[in-house]
Each structure stands twice: as structure tokens, then as C-alpha cells.
Scaffold this active site. Sequence first.
Site, short mmCIF file in Angstrom:
data_model
loop_
_atom_site.label_atom_id
_atom_site.label_comp_id
_atom_site.label_asym_id
_atom_site.label_seq_id
_atom_site.Cartn_x
_atom_site.Cartn_y
_atom_site.Cartn_z
N GLY A 1 47.25 47.04 35.64
CA GLY A 1 46.87 48.44 35.79
C GLY A 1 45.46 48.72 35.30
O GLY A 1 45.03 48.21 34.27
N LYS B 1 32.90 38.38 38.70
CA LYS B 1 32.64 37.04 39.23
C LYS B 1 33.94 36.46 39.79
O LYS B 1 35.03 36.84 39.39
CB LYS B 1 32.11 36.12 38.13
CG LYS B 1 30.74 36.52 37.58
CD LYS B 1 30.29 35.53 36.52
CE LYS B 1 28.91 35.92 35.99
NZ LYS B 1 28.44 34.97 34.93
N LYS C 1 42.72 31.61 29.99
CA LYS C 1 43.72 30.54 30.08
C LYS C 1 43.94 30.19 31.54
O LYS C 1 43.66 31.01 32.43
CB LYS C 1 45.04 30.99 29.45
CG LYS C 1 46.08 29.89 29.27
CD LYS C 1 47.30 30.43 28.54
CE LYS C 1 47.00 30.74 27.09
NZ LYS C 1 48.23 31.12 26.34
N ARG D 1 36.76 37.56 31.62
CA ARG D 1 36.51 36.14 31.37
C ARG D 1 37.84 35.37 31.42
O ARG D 1 38.89 35.92 31.11
CB ARG D 1 35.85 35.94 30.00
CG ARG D 1 34.51 36.66 29.86
CD ARG D 1 33.91 36.41 28.49
NE ARG D 1 32.68 37.17 28.30
CZ ARG D 1 31.48 36.78 28.72
NH1 ARG D 1 31.37 35.64 29.37
NH2 ARG D 1 30.42 37.52 28.51
N HIS E 1 25.36 49.81 45.59
CA HIS E 1 24.07 50.45 45.85
C HIS E 1 22.94 49.55 45.36
O HIS E 1 23.01 48.96 44.29
CB HIS E 1 23.99 51.80 45.13
CG HIS E 1 24.82 52.86 45.78
ND1 HIS E 1 24.41 53.56 46.88
CD2 HIS E 1 26.05 53.33 45.47
CE1 HIS E 1 25.34 54.43 47.23
NE2 HIS E 1 26.36 54.31 46.39
#
Length: 232
Positions: A186, A210, A227, A224, A157
Site C-alpha cells: 500500500g 530503479k 533481501k 533499495r 516532466h
Amino acid sequence: MIIEKLIRKLKGNPDYKWESTYSERDLLSVTKIRFAQVIRGLWLRLFLKKCTGLLFIGSNVKVRHGYQLRAGKNLILEDNVSINALSLNGIVLGDQVSIARDSILFCTGIIAQKGTGIIIGDRTGISARAYFAGQGGITIGNDVIMGPNVQIFSENHNYSNINILIKDQGVTKQAVTIGNNCWIGGGATILSGVNIGDGCIVAAGSVVVKSIPANSIVAGVPARIIKNREEV
């Protein structure tokens, strides 16, 4: 064992083997359930755009606009799966796709804005209670596995104007792509515009906002990179 050989043939995998032993009662119960699913599948296939193999359809499965759904070989839709294929490109499900119980796949939100569609590749397994919103387009590759409660959104939205109600500011549609051989844990949430490369692992409960390069392991809110699998 006859049933094991049959599954091996259906999966097209000559190396498929059961890793556990089953009693005759276990096998009878499983066979009974699968037989009932095949019977339901014979009826459903009459309403699909294309179907090239067996359909295993659980109880209370709902498929709307099936004339826009194309299914490959041996599709499994478990109990209470809900699919609405109304969209520009429809829904395409590859060979050996399984979608577990209580999952929801849809492509169009409000009827005034026809959505794009959903593509799921070969041998991909979707676990229970998945929620795929394909308004902006969702493409999932081959051999992807997902834990339960995975959510994928391809529409957001708009909200930048504080003088207009958020619901009246329209939406932005951006496709989501998940590459081959990925593991989505999950409860993970993947937001619009995200591209997840081949071989990635998304930890349970992560929120991916991202794009992620191939072979990355990501975790967190927001997710983030922690590894790269090539470094393990």
C-alpha cells in the site's frame, strides 16, 4: 454451498473455498450487490471493444473511450472507478481482474500527446485508490496483488533548462513493467522506466526509481533491495 460453487466456477479454480461462515443475511446482501453489478455490466459491454465474460460494474463507474478497452472474463470494477482508454494501444484487462473503488486508470495526459496504454494480466487485483498513468505504457503481469493507494507513473516532466518554465520543457515517456506474482504494498510509488521482475515484493510506502531483479524484496525512499526471496 451454491454461491461458493458458482464463485469457484467463475474463478476457474476448483480448490476455491470460503474460509469463514456467513449468515443468510450476509449472503443475500452480497448476492444483491453482485446482481446489480452484473446488470450494469450488461449495459457497459455494449461500448467496449471486446469483452469475453461477465462484467461486475459498481456504481458511478466511468469508462471513456471504451472502444479501446478489451476485457477478459469476469472483470470487476468497483464503485467510482474511472478509466480513460484513449491511447495508441488502448487498455487490455485479462481474466479475473479486479479493480477496487476510487481507482483511476488513464493513458493520455494532454490531448496533443497521445499516450501508449495499459495492460493488466490475468487474476491481478488492484486495491482501492490506485492511480495508473499510462502515457508511456504500463504492463502488469499475472497474479499480481496491490495494496491501496499505489501510484504508477510512466511519464516525467523535463526540467534541465532553468531559463524555461518546467511546464514548457516537454515530457519523457518511459514504460513501466511489473512481472508476474508480485506484491506491491500500500502507498508504493513506481516511477517511469522501472522494470520489476517476477516474484518481487515492494514494501508499503516505497518509492521505486530503479529496476528490480526477480524475487527481490525492496523497501524505502528511494527503494533499495533488502533481501532476495530465494535467500529467505
